[in-house]
Design a protein around this motif. Structure first.
Motif, PDB file in Angstrom:
ATOM      1  N   HIS A  14       0.816  -1.213   0.000  1.00 20.30           N
ATOM      2  CA  HIS A  14       0.000   0.000   0.000  1.00 20.30           C
ATOM      3  C   HIS A  14       0.852   1.266   0.000  1.00 20.30           C
ATOM      4  CE1 HIS A  14      -3.227  -2.704   0.885  1.00 20.30           C
ATOM      5  NE2 HIS A  14      -4.099  -1.739   1.040  1.00 20.30           N
ATOM      6  N   THR A  41      -0.640   3.703  -4.973  1.00 20.85           N
ATOM      7  CA  THR A  41      -1.441   3.749  -6.200  1.00 20.85           C
ATOM      8  C   THR A  41      -0.660   4.455  -7.316  1.00 20.85           C
ATOM      9  OG1 THR A  41      -2.441   5.890  -5.752  1.00 20.85           O
ATOM     10  CG2 THR A  41      -3.524   3.980  -4.776  1.00 20.85           C
ATOM     11  N   ASP A  43      -1.321   7.140  -8.564  1.00 21.80           N
ATOM     12  CA  ASP A  43      -1.284   8.571  -8.254  1.00 21.80           C
ATOM     13  C   ASP A  43      -0.365   8.903  -7.077  1.00 21.80           C
ATOM     14  OD1 ASP A  43      -3.181   8.827 -10.222  1.00 21.80           O
ATOM     15  OD2 ASP A  43      -4.868   8.792  -8.826  1.00 21.80           O
ATOM     16  N   ASP A  45      -0.767   7.770  -4.009  1.00 19.78           N
ATOM     17  CA  ASP A  45      -1.456   7.729  -2.726  1.00 19.78           C
ATOM     18  C   ASP A  45      -1.254   6.371  -2.051  1.00 19.78           C
ATOM     19  OD1 ASP A  45      -2.582  10.284  -2.671  1.00 19.78           O
ATOM     20  OD2 ASP A  45      -4.214   9.651  -3.995  1.00 19.78           O
ATOM     21  N   ILE A  46      -1.652   6.293  -0.782  1.00 20.95           N
ATOM     22  CA  ILE A  46      -1.616   5.024  -0.075  1.00 20.95           C
ATOM     23  C   ILE A  46      -2.739   4.138  -0.600  1.00 20.95           C
ATOM     24  CG2 ILE A  46      -1.895   3.895   2.180  1.00 20.95           C
ATOM     25  CD1 ILE A  46      -0.797   6.483   3.445  1.00 20.95           C
ATOM     26  N   GLY A  47      -2.400   2.897  -0.934  1.00 23.77           N
ATOM     27  CA  GLY A  47      -3.393   1.976  -1.482  1.00 23.77           C
ATOM     28  C   GLY A  47      -2.744   1.119  -2.546  1.00 23.77           C
ATOM     29  N   THR A  48      -3.565   0.334  -3.229  1.00 23.94           N
ATOM     30  CA  THR A  48      -3.028  -0.439  -4.351  1.00 23.94           C
ATOM     31  C   THR A  48      -3.977  -0.260  -5.520  1.00 23.94           C
ATOM     32  OG1 THR A  48      -4.246  -2.448  -3.732  1.00 23.94           O
ATOM     33  CG2 THR A  48      -2.025  -2.212  -2.860  1.00 23.94           C
ATOM     34  N   ASP A  49      -3.461  -0.317  -6.732  1.00 24.56           N
ATOM     35  CA  ASP A  49      -4.378  -0.367  -7.861  1.00 24.56           C
ATOM     36  C   ASP A  49      -3.837  -1.285  -8.947  1.00 24.56           C
ATOM     37  OD1 ASP A  49      -3.212   1.145 -10.123  1.00 24.56           O
ATOM     38  OD2 ASP A  49      -3.454   2.902  -8.842  1.00 24.56           O
ATOM     39  N   THR A  51      -3.710  -1.222 -12.178  1.00 27.23           N
ATOM     40  CA  THR A  51      -2.877  -0.738 -13.286  1.00 27.23           C
ATOM     41  C   THR A  51      -1.417  -0.576 -12.854  1.00 27.23           C
ATOM     42  OG1 THR A  51      -3.853   1.415 -12.769  1.00 27.23           O
ATOM     43  CG2 THR A  51      -4.549   0.399 -14.791  1.00 27.23           C
ATOM     44  N   LEU A  71      -1.492  -6.201   2.492  1.00 26.05           N
ATOM     45  CA  LEU A  71      -2.839  -6.359   3.056  1.00 26.05           C
ATOM     46  C   LEU A  71      -3.895  -6.649   1.986  1.00 26.05           C
ATOM     47  CD1 LEU A  71      -2.661  -3.345   5.559  1.00 26.05           C
ATOM     48  CD2 LEU A  71      -2.384  -5.760   6.123  1.00 26.05           C
ATOM     49  N   GLY A  72      -5.114  -6.871   2.491  1.00 29.81           N
ATOM     50  CA  GLY A  72      -6.251  -7.352   1.705  1.00 29.81           C
ATOM     51  C   GLY A  72      -6.467  -6.827   0.301  1.00 29.81           C
ATOM     52  N   SER A  73      -6.473  -5.496   0.110  1.00 33.78           N
ATOM     53  CA  SER A  73      -6.836  -5.015  -1.224  1.00 33.78           C
ATOM     54  C   SER A  73      -5.749  -5.342  -2.236  1.00 33.78           C
ATOM     55  CB  SER A  73      -7.129  -3.514  -1.216  1.00 33.78           C
ATOM     56  OG  SER A  73      -5.945  -2.762  -1.200  1.00 33.78           O
ATOM     57  N   MET A  76      -6.717  -8.663  -3.557  1.00 34.45           N
ATOM     58  CA  MET A  76      -7.830  -8.590  -4.503  1.00 34.45           C
ATOM     59  C   MET A  76      -7.378  -8.032  -5.842  1.00 34.45           C
ATOM     60  SD  MET A  76     -11.028  -7.274  -2.359  1.00 34.45           S
ATOM     61  CE  MET A  76     -10.727  -7.249  -0.624  1.00 34.45           C
ATOM     62  N   ASN A  77      -6.549  -7.006  -5.800  1.00 33.75           N
ATOM     63  CA  ASN A  77      -6.059  -6.438  -7.057  1.00 33.75           C
ATOM     64  C   ASN A  77      -5.159  -7.423  -7.794  1.00 33.75           C
ATOM     65  OD1 ASN A  77      -7.136  -3.851  -7.692  1.00 33.75           O
ATOM     66  ND2 ASN A  77      -6.158  -3.043  -5.850  1.00 33.75           N
ATOM     67  N   LEU A  80      -7.344  -9.739  -9.639  1.00 35.24           N
ATOM     68  CA  LEU A  80      -7.855  -9.060 -10.834  1.00 35.24           C
ATOM     69  C   LEU A  80      -6.807  -9.058 -11.937  1.00 35.24           C
ATOM     70  CD1 LEU A  80      -9.612  -5.636 -10.100  1.00 35.24           C
ATOM     71  CD2 LEU A  80     -10.455  -7.508 -11.483  1.00 35.24           C
TER      72      LEU A  80
END
Lengths: 126, 193
Positions: A14, A41, A43, A45-49, A51, A71-73, A76-77, A80
């Motif tokens: 993240h 991400t 961009d 930011d904190i997170g995952t994406d 792309t 972690l979880g997301s 999931m990514n 995907l």
């Protein structure tokens, strides 16, 4: 003893600093492996994406990849992304730092994925 | 459901998310990482921009466009979850399916599969799965949706970021369940005759 460069490694977190930190730790013992990362991400930011993860997969020179995440997301990514790439992804639900370090050290030693997975088995936590 | 209704749906959802951005982030601050409102706002803005750019001709393309915007822009777990919901609806629509209950069932199944959560885990699945059943029974309405969202409050989280809090997650609404409730209520508004 040549490193296993047929099998690459991708780290997904993240936060950019987390994958940067683990890479630093790993590179000490595994300077020659194919390692790419996706932290945060697209961009910044904190997170995952998906792309951003796909970019790390494309950038890796190997077509078969061992993937570690926090972690979880991220998980999931990754699922995907598995549907979106032609490369073969193996996702490990293990302790992030310990798992990535173990795999990296063994890839550097030239071990096969099957051998590495035996060492990863007890590290499964999620 | 047709393309115009989906576009209308996404406009209503964008307005609703914009209006409740701080509320969603506050819910997420209580039991998560506090970014749900901002993530969703970024996502619905991307959906609007994506639809304007893609100008999709049919239902399948419309859902696909929405899915890709959410997947690439939401950031948290909601990105892949909502993205999968719309991808599954796109797949169903490709087989000329436009029946709302059938589309919702496809979306609900996709979300449950992607996240691995079951009903009762205090996640958006607590709204998706029973709402799809309600839709099939012709009983999907705002009051029933609100009930499903409220029902997440006493639960202990077993999946998602809130699960790390264990007992402390009890007594709070699940933010993903709340934003799913908003999504389904705006769907009802957009498709009401």
């Amino acid at each position: 003893m040549a490193a296993n460069t047929q099998t690459g490694m991708v780290l997904v977190s993240h936060v950019p600093e987390i994958v940067a930190g683990i890479s630093k730790l790993i590179r000490q013992v595994a300077p020659d492996i194919n390692l790419t990362t996706a932290g945060g991400t697209s961009d910044g930011d904190i997170g995952t994406d998906a792309t951003h993860i796909l970019q790390a997969i494309d950038d890796n020179h190997a077509d078969e990849l061992m993937v570690f995440y926090d972690l979880g997301s991220a998980k999931m990514n990754l699922d995907l992304v598995t549907d979106m790439t032609d490369k073969t992804l193996h996702r490990y639900d293990v302790a992030f730092v310990e798992g990535a370090y173990t795999a990296a050290a063994l890839l550097q030693a030239g071990d096969s994925r099957a051998e590495i997975e035996k060492q990863l088995a007890p590290l499964k936590i999620k | 459901m047709n393309v115009e209704q989906v576009k209308q749906w996404m406009q209503l959802y964008q307005t609703e998310i914009e209006k409740n951005k701080d509320y969603l982030s506050q819910l997420d601050t209580d039991i998560g990482d506090g970014d749900h409102g901002n993530n969703m706002a970024r996502g619905v803005d991307a959906v609007a921009a994506g639809l304007a750019k893609d100008n999709p001709a049919d239902l399948a393309q419309t859902f696909k466009s929405i899915a890709m915007s959410l997947i690439s822009k939401v950031g948290g777990a909601s990105g892949p979850l909502y993205g999968t919901a719309f991808l599954e609806m796109a797949k169903a629509a490709k087989d000329s399916e436009s029946d709302i209950p059938t589309l919702l069932q496809a979306a609900a199944d996709g979300v449950a599969k992607r996240g691995g959560a079951k009903v009762g885990d205090k996640t958006m699945v607590d709204v998706w799965t029973p709402a799809a059943q309600d839709a099939k029974a012709g009983q999907l309405n705002a009051a029933n949706i609100d009930k499903l969202v409220e029902a997440t409050k006493p639960l202990r989280a077993l999946k998602g970021r809130a699960s790390y809090l264990g007992e402390r997650s009890i007594g709070h609404l699940d933010p993903g369940a709340v934003s799913t409730g908003m999504l389904l209520k705006t769907l009802l508004q957009a498709t009401a005759k």
